[in-house]
Design a protein around this motif. Sequence first.
Motif, short mmCIF file in Angstrom:
data_model
loop_
_atom_site.label_atom_id
_atom_site.label_comp_id
_atom_site.label_asym_id
_atom_site.label_seq_id
_atom_site.Cartn_x
_atom_site.Cartn_y
_atom_site.Cartn_z
N ALA A 47 8.76 0.15 -3.77
CA ALA A 47 9.45 1.62 -3.91
C ALA A 47 9.00 2.29 -2.51
CB ALA A 47 9.29 2.22 -5.00
N VAL A 48 7.78 2.33 -2.19
CA VAL A 48 7.30 3.16 -1.34
C VAL A 48 7.95 2.78 -0.02
CG1 VAL A 48 5.44 1.47 -0.35
CG2 VAL A 48 5.12 4.14 -0.11
N LEU A 71 13.23 -3.96 -5.32
CA LEU A 71 13.85 -2.53 -5.36
C LEU A 71 13.09 -1.84 -4.38
CD1 LEU A 71 14.15 -2.16 -9.51
CD2 LEU A 71 15.86 -2.51 -7.71
N GLY A 72 13.95 -0.57 -3.87
CA GLY A 72 13.29 0.25 -2.87
C GLY A 72 13.82 -0.18 -1.76
N VAL A 73 13.87 -1.69 -1.37
CA VAL A 73 14.22 -2.01 0.03
C VAL A 73 15.67 -2.18 -0.09
CG1 VAL A 73 14.00 -4.10 1.38
CG2 VAL A 73 11.92 -3.44 0.02
N PRO A 115 0.93 -1.23 -0.12
CA PRO A 115 0.01 0.09 -0.10
C PRO A 115 0.50 1.26 0.25
CG PRO A 115 -0.82 -1.73 1.63
CD PRO A 115 0.65 -2.07 1.07
N ARG A 116 0.56 2.23 -1.10
CA ARG A 116 1.49 3.30 -1.05
C ARG A 116 1.27 4.19 0.16
NH1 ARG A 116 -3.19 4.19 -3.90
NH2 ARG A 116 -4.01 6.04 -3.57
N GLN A 117 0.16 4.09 0.88
CA GLN A 117 -0.30 4.96 2.18
C GLN A 117 0.87 4.66 3.22
OE1 GLN A 117 -2.32 3.01 0.36
NE2 GLN A 117 -4.14 4.33 -0.04
N LEU A 118 1.58 3.59 3.04
CA LEU A 118 2.41 3.39 4.08
C LEU A 118 3.53 4.29 4.22
CD1 LEU A 118 3.48 -0.62 3.75
CD2 LEU A 118 2.11 0.74 5.59
N SER A 119 3.85 4.90 3.13
CA SER A 119 4.85 5.98 3.07
C SER A 119 4.75 7.12 4.09
CB SER A 119 4.81 6.65 1.64
OG SER A 119 3.83 7.52 1.48
N ALA A 120 3.32 7.49 4.79
CA ALA A 120 3.03 8.17 5.72
C ALA A 120 3.63 7.74 7.01
CB ALA A 120 1.60 8.41 5.68
N LEU A 121 4.13 6.45 7.24
CA LEU A 121 4.15 5.83 8.50
C LEU A 121 5.72 6.08 8.65
CD1 LEU A 121 1.95 2.61 8.51
CD2 LEU A 121 1.55 5.09 9.37
N THR A 122 6.38 7.24 8.84
CA THR A 122 7.69 7.60 8.70
C THR A 122 8.65 6.86 10.01
OG1 THR A 122 7.63 9.69 9.63
CG2 THR A 122 7.67 9.28 7.00
#
Length: 92
Positions: A54-55, A77-79, A25-32
Amino acid sequence: MEDALPHFTSLRTLALDRGTLHAVPRQLSALTGLQVLSLHQALDGPEIDRSSFAVLSCLTALSTLSISGCPLHVVPLGVAQLTTLKVCKGQE
């Protein structure tokens, strides 16, 4: 569920185990502040959107990622750029 994720910005651990996700889920990016993310058996089938990982590059506090039981043969990738991340990818 995905729409609610950005409201949990102080979350440190999240388990989305045994789901039927086809992408991270792209919304995970808010969980910094997220430190532990478990996707154990959460990503399903050959249609997994590997680019969605990538998120996770936004999650600089992430120290543990479980992708065990997911049909991934390489770390996405991204990880890889999260150098302090421990990835658990066994087929448990």
